[in-house]
Design a protein around this motif. Structure first.
Motif, PDB file in Angstrom:
ATOM      1  N   PHE A 134      -6.221   8.703  -4.411  1.00 17.33           N
ATOM      2  CA  PHE A 134      -5.933   7.300  -4.145  1.00 17.33           C
ATOM      3  C   PHE A 134      -4.829   6.769  -5.062  1.00 17.33           C
ATOM      4  O   PHE A 134      -3.874   6.129  -4.594  1.00 17.33           O
ATOM      5  CB  PHE A 134      -7.173   6.416  -4.279  1.00 17.33           C
ATOM      6  CG  PHE A 134      -6.862   4.959  -4.021  1.00 17.33           C
ATOM      7  CD1 PHE A 134      -6.870   4.463  -2.729  1.00 17.33           C
ATOM      8  CD2 PHE A 134      -6.506   4.104  -5.057  1.00 17.33           C
ATOM      9  CE1 PHE A 134      -6.537   3.128  -2.469  1.00 17.33           C
ATOM     10  CE2 PHE A 134      -6.176   2.775  -4.813  1.00 17.33           C
ATOM     11  CZ  PHE A 134      -6.200   2.288  -3.518  1.00 17.33           C
ATOM     12  N   TYR A 138      -1.342   5.457  -3.675  1.00 16.46           N
ATOM     13  CA  TYR A 138      -1.099   4.028  -3.864  1.00 16.46           C
ATOM     14  C   TYR A 138       0.178   3.780  -4.671  1.00 16.46           C
ATOM     15  O   TYR A 138       0.967   2.879  -4.341  1.00 16.46           O
ATOM     16  CB  TYR A 138      -2.303   3.394  -4.564  1.00 16.46           C
ATOM     17  CG  TYR A 138      -2.115   1.941  -4.921  1.00 16.46           C
ATOM     18  CD1 TYR A 138      -2.202   0.948  -3.949  1.00 16.46           C
ATOM     19  CD2 TYR A 138      -1.840   1.557  -6.236  1.00 16.46           C
ATOM     20  CE1 TYR A 138      -2.012  -0.390  -4.271  1.00 16.46           C
ATOM     21  CE2 TYR A 138      -1.652   0.228  -6.565  1.00 16.46           C
ATOM     22  CZ  TYR A 138      -1.743  -0.746  -5.574  1.00 16.46           C
ATOM     23  OH  TYR A 138      -1.549  -2.063  -5.900  1.00 16.46           O
ATOM     24  N   LYS A 142       3.270   1.707  -3.193  1.00 18.85           N
ATOM     25  CA  LYS A 142       3.670   0.464  -3.858  1.00 18.85           C
ATOM     26  C   LYS A 142       5.167   0.490  -4.197  1.00 18.85           C
ATOM     27  O   LYS A 142       5.870  -0.520  -4.057  1.00 18.85           O
ATOM     28  CB  LYS A 142       2.837   0.251  -5.124  1.00 18.85           C
ATOM     29  CG  LYS A 142       2.954  -1.154  -5.693  1.00 18.85           C
ATOM     30  CD  LYS A 142       1.949  -1.397  -6.795  1.00 18.85           C
ATOM     31  CE  LYS A 142       2.068  -2.830  -7.317  1.00 18.85           C
ATOM     32  NZ  LYS A 142       1.135  -3.084  -8.438  1.00 18.85           N
ATOM     33  N   PHE A 153      -4.768   2.916   5.494  1.00 19.19           N
ATOM     34  CA  PHE A 153      -5.387   3.959   4.685  1.00 19.19           C
ATOM     35  C   PHE A 153      -6.523   4.544   5.516  1.00 19.19           C
ATOM     36  O   PHE A 153      -7.572   3.924   5.687  1.00 19.19           O
ATOM     37  CB  PHE A 153      -5.914   3.381   3.369  1.00 19.19           C
ATOM     38  CG  PHE A 153      -4.895   3.330   2.265  1.00 19.19           C
ATOM     39  CD1 PHE A 153      -5.010   4.155   1.153  1.00 19.19           C
ATOM     40  CD2 PHE A 153      -3.809   2.460   2.327  1.00 19.19           C
ATOM     41  CE1 PHE A 153      -4.072   4.108   0.128  1.00 19.19           C
ATOM     42  CE2 PHE A 153      -2.866   2.405   1.311  1.00 19.19           C
ATOM     43  CZ  PHE A 153      -2.994   3.229   0.209  1.00 19.19           C
ATOM     44  N   PHE A 156     -11.165   5.649   4.833  1.00 20.33           N
ATOM     45  CA  PHE A 156     -11.388   5.034   3.527  1.00 20.33           C
ATOM     46  C   PHE A 156     -12.795   5.328   3.022  1.00 20.33           C
ATOM     47  O   PHE A 156     -13.784   5.163   3.749  1.00 20.33           O
ATOM     48  CB  PHE A 156     -11.183   3.524   3.612  1.00 20.33           C
ATOM     49  CG  PHE A 156     -11.415   2.805   2.313  1.00 20.33           C
ATOM     50  CD1 PHE A 156     -10.462   2.846   1.306  1.00 20.33           C
ATOM     51  CD2 PHE A 156     -12.584   2.107   2.081  1.00 20.33           C
ATOM     52  CE1 PHE A 156     -10.660   2.192   0.106  1.00 20.33           C
ATOM     53  CE2 PHE A 156     -12.808   1.454   0.882  1.00 20.33           C
ATOM     54  CZ  PHE A 156     -11.841   1.500  -0.109  1.00 20.33           C
ATOM     55  N   GLN A 162     -10.308  -0.733  -4.903  1.00 16.02           N
ATOM     56  CA  GLN A 162      -9.275  -0.012  -4.157  1.00 16.02           C
ATOM     57  C   GLN A 162      -8.988  -0.691  -2.821  1.00 16.02           C
ATOM     58  O   GLN A 162      -7.825  -0.799  -2.408  1.00 16.02           O
ATOM     59  CB  GLN A 162      -9.688   1.442  -3.957  1.00 16.02           C
ATOM     60  CG  GLN A 162      -9.650   2.253  -5.247  1.00 16.02           C
ATOM     61  CD  GLN A 162     -10.233   3.642  -5.090  1.00 16.02           C
ATOM     62  OE1 GLN A 162     -11.000   3.908  -4.157  1.00 16.02           O
ATOM     63  NE2 GLN A 162      -9.882   4.532  -5.991  1.00 16.02           N
ATOM     64  N   LYS A 165      -6.730  -3.543  -3.438  1.00 15.02           N
ATOM     65  CA  LYS A 165      -5.350  -3.109  -3.660  1.00 15.02           C
ATOM     66  C   LYS A 165      -4.643  -2.850  -2.331  1.00 15.02           C
ATOM     67  O   LYS A 165      -3.467  -3.181  -2.157  1.00 15.02           O
ATOM     68  CB  LYS A 165      -5.327  -1.844  -4.522  1.00 15.02           C
ATOM     69  CG  LYS A 165      -5.650  -2.079  -5.985  1.00 15.02           C
ATOM     70  CD  LYS A 165      -5.548  -0.786  -6.776  1.00 15.02           C
ATOM     71  CE  LYS A 165      -5.740  -1.034  -8.269  1.00 15.02           C
ATOM     72  NZ  LYS A 165      -5.613   0.232  -9.046  1.00 15.02           N
ATOM     73  N   ILE A 166      -5.374  -2.239  -1.395  1.00 14.05           N
ATOM     74  CA  ILE A 166      -4.807  -1.946  -0.076  1.00 14.05           C
ATOM     75  C   ILE A 166      -4.456  -3.236   0.661  1.00 14.05           C
ATOM     76  O   ILE A 166      -3.354  -3.399   1.180  1.00 14.05           O
ATOM     77  CB  ILE A 166      -5.797  -1.106   0.753  1.00 14.05           C
ATOM     78  CG1 ILE A 166      -5.987   0.277   0.133  1.00 14.05           C
ATOM     79  CG2 ILE A 166      -5.318  -0.977   2.204  1.00 14.05           C
ATOM     80  CD1 ILE A 166      -7.144   1.069   0.727  1.00 14.05           C
ATOM     81  N   THR A 167      -5.407  -4.145   0.720  1.00 10.34           N
ATOM     82  CA  THR A 167      -5.187  -5.377   1.478  1.00 10.34           C
ATOM     83  C   THR A 167      -4.158  -6.280   0.805  1.00 10.34           C
ATOM     84  O   THR A 167      -3.442  -7.021   1.484  1.00 10.34           O
ATOM     85  CB  THR A 167      -6.505  -6.144   1.692  1.00 10.34           C
ATOM     86  OG1 THR A 167      -7.107  -6.452   0.422  1.00 10.34           O
ATOM     87  CG2 THR A 167      -7.489  -5.313   2.505  1.00 10.34           C
ATOM     88  N   LEU A 171      -1.853  -3.827   4.006  1.00 18.09           N
ATOM     89  CA  LEU A 171      -2.198  -2.657   4.807  1.00 18.09           C
ATOM     90  C   LEU A 171      -3.639  -2.736   5.294  1.00 18.09           C
ATOM     91  O   LEU A 171      -4.467  -3.479   4.743  1.00 18.09           O
ATOM     92  CB  LEU A 171      -1.985  -1.380   4.002  1.00 18.09           C
ATOM     93  CG  LEU A 171      -0.557  -1.173   3.462  1.00 18.09           C
ATOM     94  CD1 LEU A 171      -0.475   0.122   2.668  1.00 18.09           C
ATOM     95  CD2 LEU A 171       0.455  -1.160   4.590  1.00 18.09           C
ATOM     96  N   ILE A 173      -7.412  -0.889   6.601  1.00 18.26           N
ATOM     97  CA  ILE A 173      -8.379   0.083   6.097  1.00 18.26           C
ATOM     98  C   ILE A 173      -9.084   0.725   7.280  1.00 18.26           C
ATOM     99  O   ILE A 173      -9.703   0.030   8.095  1.00 18.26           O
ATOM    100  CB  ILE A 173      -9.403  -0.607   5.168  1.00 18.26           C
ATOM    101  CG1 ILE A 173      -8.696  -1.186   3.946  1.00 18.26           C
ATOM    102  CG2 ILE A 173     -10.510   0.357   4.759  1.00 18.26           C
ATOM    103  CD1 ILE A 173      -9.582  -2.072   3.077  1.00 18.26           C
ATOM    104  N   HIS A 197      -9.513  -6.898   8.026  1.00 15.82           N
ATOM    105  CA  HIS A 197      -8.708  -5.852   7.385  1.00 15.82           C
ATOM    106  C   HIS A 197      -9.025  -4.458   7.929  1.00 15.82           C
ATOM    107  O   HIS A 197      -8.401  -3.487   7.492  1.00 15.82           O
ATOM    108  CB  HIS A 197      -8.954  -5.847   5.866  1.00 15.82           C
ATOM    109  CG  HIS A 197      -8.606  -7.127   5.184  1.00 15.82           C
ATOM    110  ND1 HIS A 197      -7.340  -7.672   5.241  1.00 15.82           N
ATOM    111  CD2 HIS A 197      -9.356  -7.974   4.431  1.00 15.82           C
ATOM    112  CE1 HIS A 197      -7.322  -8.802   4.532  1.00 15.82           C
ATOM    113  NE2 HIS A 197      -8.527  -9.010   4.046  1.00 15.82           N
TER     114      HIS A 197
END
Length: 254
Positions: A134, A138, A142, A153, A156, A162, A165-167, A171, A173, A197
């Motif tokens: 991850f 990530y 980024k 991702f 998941f 985590q 961080k994705i949202t 992005l 999930i 999300h």
């Protein structure tokens, strides 16, 4: 309508009954299926299935991290060849996999970054493979993030931190059969993630949800993942379908 956003039903596991697999998916309200590529060896079977079911199956083009080896540059050239040749709805699946081996970690990272740049050049989303990687995935995402980069991702299994961080990157999930596993703990995390999300996936033929765990997975079983998410969020399956399908349609343009 449900959309399976990650399914390998073009693989040899389905050689004997693919028509039945498609019919069962349709009968269980799965009306669209996203097909991520693996490497040069999988392209023909994937595209043959797309040509057979063009209203249901939508292909992605990419090089899977576990297929990254000494010949990865040649594989990437084939990815670029196919992107010029016909329409694909995303780049995938791509990423970094540190579960199976770490021999080609530098090559995996280089191939991953290259394919993120391809996605931006073609203005199509990415489907990210993240297995014991991850932080590595990530960090690259980024660095490459701008207004042209979108994606999900896939599969998941991480923490709430985590997921945040994705949202925060904008992005999505991807949630699959693991959320139905009794002791996975993923259900407790997903319960705290706004369904806005989320997208649904099977990763067929892998990660079969309860109550079919241990058997070959197929797109028809997506309904069991939708039911689990509905239960976790105390909303109807119809609402889960509406939200997650809208996410998939908006992301992949299908």
């Amino acid at each position: 309508m449900l959309i399976d956003t990650h399914s390998h039903i073009y693989s040899e596991d389905f050689n004997d009954d693919i028509d039945d697999v498609i019919t069962r998916a349709y009968d269980n309200d799965v009306r669209k299926i996203i097909l991520p590529n693996i490497d040069s060896s999988s392209v023909k079977k994937m595209l043959d299935l797309v040509d057979q079911y063009p209203q249901i199956c939508f292909p992605l083009m990419g090089l899977h991290p576990t297929s990254v080896g000494e010949d990865y540059k040649e594989e990437l050239e084939l990815v670029e060849f196919w992107l010029k040749k016909r329409k694909f709805y995303g780049i995938g699946e791509i990423g970094i996999d540190l579960y199976w081996e770490r021999t080609y970690i530098e090559e995996q990272t280089e191939a991953f970054r290259h394919q993120l740049k391809l996605a931006k050049a073609y203005n199509i989303p990415v489907v990210l493979h993240v297995r014991e990687s991850f932080e590595e995935v990530y960090a690259v995402v980024k660095e490459e993030m701008d207004e042209r980069l979108s994606g999900v991702f896939h599969s998941f299994t991480g923490t709430l931190d985590q997921a945040q961080k994705i949202t925060d990157l904008g992005l999505k999930i991807g949630i699959g059969g693991i959320v139905t596993f009794k002791n996975s703990g993923l259900d407790q995390v997903v319960q705290q993630i706004d369904p806005q999300h989320l997208m649904l996936e099977t990763d067929s033929p892998y990660l079969t949800p309860t109550p079919f765990r241990g058997k070959r997975n197929e797109s028809a079983y997506l309904i069991h993942i939708a039911r689990k998410i509905a239960e976790l969020h105390d909303i109807s399956v119809n609402e889960v379908a509406k939200i997650t399908s809208a996410n998939a349609i908006n992301l992949f343009g299908i």
